[in-house]
Design a protein around this motif. Structure first.
Motif, PDB file in Angstrom:
ATOM      1  N   ASP A 335       0.836  -1.203   0.000  1.00 34.77           N
ATOM      2  CA  ASP A 335       0.000   0.000   0.000  1.00 34.77           C
ATOM      3  C   ASP A 335       0.873   1.255   0.000  1.00 34.77           C
ATOM      4  O   ASP A 335       2.095   1.201   0.150  1.00 34.77           O
ATOM      5  N   VAL A 336       0.218   2.392  -0.167  1.00 36.32           N
ATOM      6  CA  VAL A 336       0.894   3.668  -0.010  1.00 36.32           C
ATOM      7  C   VAL A 336       1.382   3.785   1.428  1.00 36.32           C
ATOM      8  O   VAL A 336       0.687   3.394   2.375  1.00 36.32           O
ATOM      9  N   SER A 337       2.583   4.303   1.603  1.00 32.95           N
ATOM     10  CA  SER A 337       3.169   4.462   2.927  1.00 32.95           C
ATOM     11  C   SER A 337       2.384   5.492   3.735  1.00 32.95           C
ATOM     12  O   SER A 337       1.837   6.446   3.171  1.00 32.95           O
ATOM     13  N   PRO A 338       2.339   5.338   5.058  1.00 31.50           N
ATOM     14  CA  PRO A 338       1.639   6.342   5.889  1.00 31.50           C
ATOM     15  C   PRO A 338       2.236   7.735   5.793  1.00 31.50           C
ATOM     16  O   PRO A 338       1.593   8.711   6.172  1.00 31.50           O
ATOM     17  N   PHE A 339       3.463   7.843   5.273  1.00 30.52           N
ATOM     18  CA  PHE A 339       4.146   9.135   5.217  1.00 30.52           C
ATOM     19  C   PHE A 339       3.812   9.948   3.974  1.00 30.52           C
ATOM     20  O   PHE A 339       4.188  11.117   3.883  1.00 30.52           O
ATOM     21  N   SER A 340       3.130   9.365   3.005  1.00 28.57           N
ATOM     22  CA  SER A 340       3.049   9.951   1.667  1.00 28.57           C
ATOM     23  C   SER A 340       1.849  10.875   1.492  1.00 28.57           C
ATOM     24  O   SER A 340       0.704  10.512   1.802  1.00 28.57           O
ATOM     25  N   ARG A 341       2.125  12.054   0.965  1.00 25.89           N
ATOM     26  CA  ARG A 341       1.055  12.992   0.621  1.00 25.89           C
ATOM     27  C   ARG A 341       0.496  12.673  -0.771  1.00 25.89           C
ATOM     28  O   ARG A 341       1.156  12.015  -1.574  1.00 25.89           O
ATOM     29  N   THR A 342      -0.684  13.180  -1.046  1.00 27.72           N
ATOM     30  CA  THR A 342      -1.388  12.858  -2.285  1.00 27.72           C
ATOM     31  C   THR A 342      -2.029  14.120  -2.864  1.00 27.72           C
ATOM     32  O   THR A 342      -1.991  15.194  -2.268  1.00 27.72           O
TER      33      THR A 342
END
Length: 679
Positions: A335-342
């Protein structure tokens, strides 16, 4: 006699091997889990003595289970076999699941020894043609792992008084990742390490003397220029993880526009490849993943149209229970990492950001307060700023992801020196795919709205570096680099000028033989726009971009003449306001024309039968309105627009050879420019 005894002990290693992965060769060095019968330090001491005689050492970590003690060691199968001569307490052997924590916990002396062993395996060209150029907090050039690829002359600073060293450490961490990738993967193997690119570092940030915000764009441009002046003929993939806290929600800023100007060669006609991190989510909300990612907007200047914006994903999904009892992973594997903005809270027409997501680590929920915490085992391993203290450091988040993406791009540039920056960007996006873990948040993916949510969450997914580099017999990639003049002047009117048609040399006979076999066609169009970031005084809503391009693919039922008439009509329809209503050929395309045409890189894929694909043998690239045409008094309406087109077909069976027939045809001309009728 000696050889026969050694053979017996090697056979004993094979008998004790219980891992699902293949047993390593006799002299291949890996990390081993050694399971000892019984519990107690005395058993470990006996094995430690045997290991010393055999020429290796045990790590300091111990795991205790009922009637079992587990230790780890980095050595060869032959060394393990020799140690078995002196102990009879080994119950089984496995391939250790090595993490960054295993190396960080080593003593400085052991880290230094690993570094020395690794350097003995490193080799690189005397004159590399490509570089990973990191704009950050500087670098420790004397780090032994970096020195082979980093000359002192390639370490610079935008302000001379700062120096090029790295007291912060962040730049050295990024530089290490951009050269080797995650050091865990390198240190856990024993094979040769061939470096294909060199390093460059430009210090653009000093936390003790920060640049004023109005100079961010100028500082970025100056940093790139310093690297270019030092090595003007070198290709470079430029990486930057310095971002501002501003959330423009897609609207261009002075900084992002400066980057678009720099990458497009607005002032010097030199295109550049720049990769920017999406920025990190607030740590107080990590535990709220994935909603925390969706509510956190990509930071300035990540909204740049031309830069490849990189978010973070993660494959790290294992925690040692004995060290972290009752802790829970925040993100699931893939999944997308918890740190990543979108860009989940952006609106059209702003680009889809980030375009790709790369490994950036994971975090875990602390059972004490329910908050997310970084964990060594869920991070990457890289180079530390003070190698006299220790060799290794941890890295994670979108900075680490950006550094890994820069490494991929630099290797591609080294292998394919004739490829444009637009092409390298296209190959990375073209190779990316969504994982099931990413898609699960937006199921069912049967509407344009749900697909756009997925795209704004993770872009096109994880890039596959192997797929970006090679064609296989059943996986064929074609690359076209071309240009044309999108606009023209007729008397006092400025209009769209031409369409480029690319004939695709499909292996038609092979595809027709496959008949109903499902195949996949993917198309990616990449180009750089020139920016005009003014927000007032314009006619029309979307005139930031100098020009925009679109692609269309011939349908299975169209003749070439019918296809050209359809595209010609579409180009005329899009003369005004980028025609938000045009649908094009949406049948069986994953995204369709309306969704894939945001920003300046467009990728989409179609699945159908091989027989249908055999008749899809032409692609059109055509322009739509931009400020080159609308603001023709600026004198750029007659400029050439260049682009890269990447096309792949894939069949499910490796036994089907689609590569060779195309190789035979590939020398023929595949592009022709056709004027637009009716102008």
């Amino acid at each position: 006699m000696v050889e026969s005894i050694e053979a017996v002990h090697l056979a004993a290693v094979e008998a004790l091997w219980t891992d699902s992965t293949p047993l390593p060769t006799d002299d291949e060095s890996i990390w081993w889990e050694i399971w000892i019968r019984g519990e107690g330090e005395a058993l470990v001491d006996t094995l430690k003595s045997a290991a010393r005689v055999a020429g290796f050492s045990l790590s300091n970590e111990r795991l205790y289970f009922p009637e079992r003690t587990v230790v780890t060691a980095n050595c060869t199968k032959r060394q393990i076999s020799r140690s078995l001569r002196f102990v009879n307490s080994v119950a089984e052997l496995r391939h250790a699941k090595v993490t960054a924590a295993d190396f960080l916990d080593l003593s400085p002396r052991d880290q230094y020894q690993l570094t020395s062993d690794m350097l003995a395996r490193v080799s690189m060209s005397d004159s590399p043609t490509a570089a990973a150029c990191i704009l950050d907090t500087g670098v420790t050039q004397g780090h032994p792992l970096l020195a082979p690829a980093l000359k002192p002359s390639d370490c610079q600073s935008v302000r001379e008084e700062w120096g090029s060293n790295d007291p912060h450490g962040h730049g050295t961490e990024m530089v290490g990742l951009s050269l080797y990738g995650n050091l865990v993967d390198v240190l856990a193997t024993s094979g040769p390490i061939q470096l294909e690119h060199c390093l460059e570092s430009v210090k653009i940030y000093n936390e003790n003397d920060p640049n004023p915000p109005h100079l961010y764009g100028e500082v970025t441009i100056r940093g790139v220029q310093l690297a270019e002046q030092a090595a003007p003929h070198r290709h470079r993939a430029i990486g930057m993880a310095v971002t501002a806290s501003d959330e423009e929600k897609g609207q261009p800023s002075t900084w992002s526009a400066a980057i678009d100007s720099l990458t497009s060669g607005y002032h010097d006609d030199k295109r550049r490849l720049l990769l920017i991190s999406a920025g990190n989510t607030p740590d107080a909300h990590w535990h709220e993943h994935p909603s925390s990612c969706q509510s956190s907007s990509v930071q300035d200047p990540g909204q740049s149209w031309n830069a490849l914006t990189v978010g973070a994903s993660t494959q790290f999904a294992s925690l040692p229970v004995e060290r972290y009892p009752d802790w829970l992973l925040v993100a699931s594997k893939g999944d997308v990492s918890p740190f990543s903005r979108t860009s989940s809270n952006w609106q059209r027409p702003w680009p889809l950001k980030p375009e790709i997501v790369v490994e950036g680590g994971n975090c875990a929920i602390d059972p004490v307060d329910g908050k997310g915490r970084t964990v060594d085992e869920l991070s990457l391993l890289t180079t530390y700023r003070t190698p006299t203290v220790r060799a290794f450091s941890l890295s994670a988040m979108t900075s680490a992801a950006t550094a890994l993406a820069v490494r991929y791009a630099a290797i591609l540039q080294a292998r394919y020196p004739d490829f444009w920056p637009e092409t390298i960007r296209a190959l990375l996006v073209h190779s990316a795919e969504w994982t099931d873990a990413m898609k699960k948040h937006f199921l069912p993916l049967n509407t344009r709205e749900q697909k756009e949510k997925l795209l704004r969450y993770c872009g096109y997914g994880n890039p596959d570096f192997t797929r970006a580099c090679w064609s296989a017999t059943n996986h064929l990639t074609l690359v076209a680099q071309d240009s044309f003049q999108p606009y023209k002047k007729e008397e006092s009117t400025y209009k769209t000028k031409a369409i480029n048609y690319h004939n695709l040399p499909w292996p038609t006979a092979v595809l027709r033989d496959l008949r109903g076999t499902l195949v996949k066609l993917r198309v990616t169009l990449s180009y750089f726009i020139e920016p005009n970031p003014a927000r007032r005084g314009w006619k029309g809503r979307y005139r930031y971009a100098s020009h925009a391009l679109r692609f269309e693919v011939q349908t299975p039922t169209e003749t070439k003449e019918e296809f050209k008439r359809r595209v010609n009509s579409a180009a005329r329809e899009e003369e005004e306001d980028e025609n938000q209503g045009y649908q094009g050929d949406a049948a069986d395309w994953e995204l369709g024309p309306q969704l894939r045409h945001l920003g300046s890189i467009h990728s989409d894929w179609w699945e159908g039968t091989a027989a249908e694909l055999a008749n899809r043998n032409m692609i059109a690239v055509y322009p739509v309105v931009g400020w080159w045409r609308e603001r023709h008094h600026l004198g750029r309406w007659n400029k050439q627009a260049r682009y890269s087109l990447v096309v792949t077909i894939q069949t499910p069976s490796e036994e089907v050879d689609i590569y060779t027939p195309v190789q035979i045809q590939i020398s023929s001309k595949v592009s022709v420019e056709i004027p637009i009728d009716g102008d």
